[in-house]
Design a protein around this motif. Structure first.
Motif, PDB file in Angstrom:
ATOM      1  N   ALA A  17     -17.406  88.032  71.708  1.00  0.00           N
ATOM      2  CA  ALA A  17     -15.973  88.134  71.631  1.00  0.00           C
ATOM      3  C   ALA A  17     -15.424  88.780  73.027  1.00  0.00           C
ATOM      4  CB  ALA A  17     -15.311  88.418  70.253  1.00  0.00           C
ATOM      5  N   LEU A  18     -15.435  90.158  72.758  1.00  0.00           N
ATOM      6  CA  LEU A  18     -14.950  90.911  73.362  1.00  0.00           C
ATOM      7  C   LEU A  18     -14.945  90.572  74.721  1.00  0.00           C
ATOM      8  CD1 LEU A  18     -14.996  94.388  71.538  1.00  0.00           C
ATOM      9  CD2 LEU A  18     -12.892  92.885  72.167  1.00  0.00           C
ATOM     10  N   SER A  19     -16.004  90.092  75.495  1.00  0.00           N
ATOM     11  CA  SER A  19     -16.385  90.859  76.667  1.00  0.00           C
ATOM     12  C   SER A  19     -15.349  88.531  77.249  1.00  0.00           C
ATOM     13  CB  SER A  19     -17.766  89.915  76.932  1.00  0.00           C
ATOM     14  OG  SER A  19     -18.549  91.202  76.629  1.00  0.00           O
ATOM     15  N   SER A 145      -7.768  95.238  77.474  1.00  0.00           N
ATOM     16  CA  SER A 145      -8.355  96.237  76.276  1.00  0.00           C
ATOM     17  C   SER A 145      -8.018  96.598  75.749  1.00  0.00           C
ATOM     18  CB  SER A 145      -8.777  97.743  77.073  1.00  0.00           C
ATOM     19  OG  SER A 145      -9.709  97.502  78.450  1.00  0.00           O
ATOM     20  N   ILE A 146      -7.200  96.224  75.618  1.00  0.00           N
ATOM     21  CA  ILE A 146      -6.057  95.960  73.849  1.00  0.00           C
ATOM     22  C   ILE A 146      -6.710  95.760  72.895  1.00  0.00           C
ATOM     23  CG2 ILE A 146      -4.188  95.818  72.702  1.00  0.00           C
ATOM     24  CD1 ILE A 146      -4.067  96.896  75.384  1.00  0.00           C
ATOM     25  N   ASP A 147      -7.739  94.089  72.824  1.00  0.00           N
ATOM     26  CA  ASP A 147      -8.308  94.006  71.905  1.00  0.00           C
ATOM     27  C   ASP A 147      -9.155  94.366  71.225  1.00  0.00           C
ATOM     28  OD1 ASP A 147      -6.695  91.500  71.361  1.00  0.00           O
ATOM     29  OD2 ASP A 147      -7.783  90.296  72.037  1.00  0.00           O
ATOM     30  N   SER A 148      -9.754  95.525  72.475  1.00  0.00           N
ATOM     31  CA  SER A 148     -11.588  96.048  71.989  1.00  0.00           C
ATOM     32  C   SER A 148     -10.694  97.322  71.050  1.00  0.00           C
ATOM     33  CB  SER A 148     -12.417  97.240  73.525  1.00  0.00           C
ATOM     34  OG  SER A 148     -11.861  95.962  73.840  1.00  0.00           O
ATOM     35  N   LEU A 149      -9.568  97.786  71.990  1.00  0.00           N
ATOM     36  CA  LEU A 149      -8.588  99.176  70.224  1.00  0.00           C
ATOM     37  C   LEU A 149      -8.517  98.816  68.903  1.00  0.00           C
ATOM     38  CD1 LEU A 149      -7.740 101.914  70.896  1.00  0.00           C
ATOM     39  CD2 LEU A 149      -5.575 100.771  71.417  1.00  0.00           C
ATOM     40  N   VAL A 150      -7.906  97.747  69.334  1.00  0.00           N
ATOM     41  CA  VAL A 150      -7.929  97.232  67.516  1.00  0.00           C
ATOM     42  C   VAL A 150      -9.253  96.520  66.996  1.00  0.00           C
ATOM     43  CG1 VAL A 150      -6.813  94.924  66.313  1.00  0.00           C
ATOM     44  CG2 VAL A 150      -5.568  96.666  68.380  1.00  0.00           C
ATOM     45  N   MET A 172     -23.189  94.225  79.147  1.00  0.00           N
ATOM     46  CA  MET A 172     -22.401  93.173  79.299  1.00  0.00           C
ATOM     47  C   MET A 172     -21.153  93.045  79.670  1.00  0.00           C
ATOM     48  SD  MET A 172     -22.642  89.550  77.289  1.00  0.00           S
ATOM     49  CE  MET A 172     -22.702  90.102  75.404  1.00  0.00           C
ATOM     50  N   GLY A 173     -19.690  93.962  79.945  1.00  0.00           N
ATOM     51  CA  GLY A 173     -19.100  93.452  80.472  1.00  0.00           C
ATOM     52  C   GLY A 173     -18.961  93.622  82.147  1.00  0.00           C
ATOM     53  N   VAL A 174     -19.907  94.270  82.527  1.00  0.00           N
ATOM     54  CA  VAL A 174     -20.145  94.112  84.068  1.00  0.00           C
ATOM     55  C   VAL A 174     -21.102  93.328  84.648  1.00  0.00           C
ATOM     56  CG1 VAL A 174     -21.417  95.246  85.494  1.00  0.00           C
ATOM     57  CG2 VAL A 174     -20.369  97.134  84.118  1.00  0.00           C
ATOM     58  N   PHE A 175     -21.823  92.186  83.314  1.00  0.00           N
ATOM     59  CA  PHE A 175     -22.465  91.296  83.983  1.00  0.00           C
ATOM     60  C   PHE A 175     -21.327  90.446  83.583  1.00  0.00           C
ATOM     61  CE2 PHE A 175     -24.893  87.257  81.761  1.00  0.00           C
ATOM     62  CZ  PHE A 175     -25.568  86.790  82.492  1.00  0.00           C
ATOM     63  N   VAL A 176     -20.536  90.072  82.532  1.00  0.00           N
ATOM     64  CA  VAL A 176     -19.256  88.751  82.054  1.00  0.00           C
ATOM     65  C   VAL A 176     -18.699  88.050  83.662  1.00  0.00           C
ATOM     66  CG1 VAL A 176     -20.230  88.780  80.299  1.00  0.00           C
ATOM     67  CG2 VAL A 176     -18.021  89.778  81.081  1.00  0.00           C
ATOM     68  N   ILE A 177     -18.422  90.240  83.953  1.00  0.00           N
ATOM     69  CA  ILE A 177     -17.583  89.965  85.365  1.00  0.00           C
ATOM     70  C   ILE A 177     -17.969  89.760  86.620  1.00  0.00           C
ATOM     71  CG2 ILE A 177     -15.915  91.323  86.814  1.00  0.00           C
ATOM     72  CD1 ILE A 177     -15.523  93.065  84.872  1.00  0.00           C
ATOM     73  N   TRP A 197      -9.735  80.576  72.737  1.00  0.00           N
ATOM     74  CA  TRP A 197     -10.054  80.076  71.550  1.00  0.00           C
ATOM     75  C   TRP A 197     -11.431  80.260  70.595  1.00  0.00           C
ATOM     76  CZ3 TRP A 197     -14.396  75.972  70.766  1.00  0.00           C
ATOM     77  CH2 TRP A 197     -14.450  75.572  72.240  1.00  0.00           C
ATOM     78  N   ILE A 198     -12.443  80.129  71.843  1.00  0.00           N
ATOM     79  CA  ILE A 198     -13.832  80.370  71.968  1.00  0.00           C
ATOM     80  C   ILE A 198     -13.952  81.681  70.694  1.00  0.00           C
ATOM     81  CG2 ILE A 198     -15.775  80.683  72.067  1.00  0.00           C
ATOM     82  CD1 ILE A 198     -15.973  79.233  74.231  1.00  0.00           C
ATOM     83  N   SER A 199     -13.791  83.100  71.526  1.00  0.00           N
ATOM     84  CA  SER A 199     -13.057  84.232  71.148  1.00  0.00           C
ATOM     85  C   SER A 199     -12.581  84.245  69.581  1.00  0.00           C
ATOM     86  CB  SER A 199     -12.812  85.084  72.039  1.00  0.00           C
ATOM     87  OG  SER A 199     -11.272  85.053  71.924  1.00  0.00           O
ATOM     88  N   GLY A 200     -11.652  83.615  69.753  1.00  0.00           N
ATOM     89  CA  GLY A 200     -10.901  83.260  68.673  1.00  0.00           C
ATOM     90  C   GLY A 200     -11.819  82.677  67.226  1.00  0.00           C
ATOM     91  N   ILE A 201     -12.807  81.768  67.192  1.00  0.00           N
ATOM     92  CA  ILE A 201     -14.127  81.302  66.374  1.00  0.00           C
ATOM     93  C   ILE A 201     -14.403  82.788  66.418  1.00  0.00           C
ATOM     94  CG2 ILE A 201     -15.002  79.692  66.020  1.00  0.00           C
ATOM     95  CD1 ILE A 201     -13.530  77.780  67.569  1.00  0.00           C
TER      96      ILE A 201
END
Length: 212
Positions: A17-19, A145-150, A172-177, A197-201
């Motif tokens: 979700a974060l990625s 990164s705000i979502d990561s913090l929360v 995962m972060g390196v790969f998806v970027i 919306w996918i990360s939201g789900i």
């Protein structure tokens, strides 16, 4: 055992979700042919992991003083709020863009710049050089990164192995970027894609795993 397997699944959902936000940002850069060098990719992922680690370990420390039922309730509420905001992120950004044009002015340009990047990730390339420098990558990473913090705080309340999650999150972060940048240039050129919306789900699924 079963508890560890469930924890791994929850951690995977969180990292995925974060990625997704990083992937979508990189996709937008790719469609506009803005290059993200490897050093900037590593920096973006590292800052995301830094935010996530602070929240994970803070939550692990605080859970010693909070009843289990309350921990579950806090996690559920946080993930549900993030999930709902992610699902309606496109609408929220459109409203903020309109509001910002009419009323929002910040005395400190750095704050205004981070808001600009949140509303349109490609604005991190502030000098229009078609190349994301380390400084510009840092601004982008903070906005992402705000979502990561929360959410890291919400997950950290019950996570068993924070270090493993952080390592997986970085990779995962390196790969998806890299993947998003590649696909943006090659496949989704000039496409207007909103997959937030996918990360939201995924966040909402995580929310309900906190109380089931």
């Amino acid at each position: 055992n079963k508890e560890e397997l469930v924890n791994v699944l929850h951690s995977f959902l969180l990292v995925t979700a974060l990625s997704l936000d990083s992937f979508l940002a990189a996709l937008a850069y790719g469609t506009k042919h803005i290059k993200i060098p490897v050093k900037s990719v590593v920096l973006i992922s590292s800052i995301g992991v830094l935010f996530l680690s602070v929240s994970l370990y803070a939550a692990k420390f605080l859970q010693q003083f909070i009843p289990h039922w309350l921990c579950s309730g806090i996690s559920f509420t946080i993930f549900l709020c993030i999930g709902l905001s992610s699902i309606f992120q496109g609408t929220i950004k459109r409203i903020l863009r309109k509001y910002k044009r009419k009323q929002l002015e910040f005395e400190y340009s750095g704050i205004s710049f981070v808001l600009d990047v949140y509303l349109d990730e490609t604005k991190a390339d502030s000098d229009c050089s078609m190349y994301l420098s380390l400084k510009e990558a840092a601004y982008l990473a903070v906005a992402l990164s705000i979502d990561s913090l929360v959410s890291g705080f919400a997950m950290g309340i019950s996570i068993l192995h924070p270090l493993q999650v952080l390592i997986i999150s970085f990779l995962m972060g390196v790969f998806v970027i890299l993947l998003g940048s590649f696909l943006g240039k090659r496949i989704f050129h000039k496409a207007d894609i909103d997959l937030s919306w996918i990360s939201g789900i995924l966040f909402i699924i995580l929310a309900f795993t906190r109380i089931l």
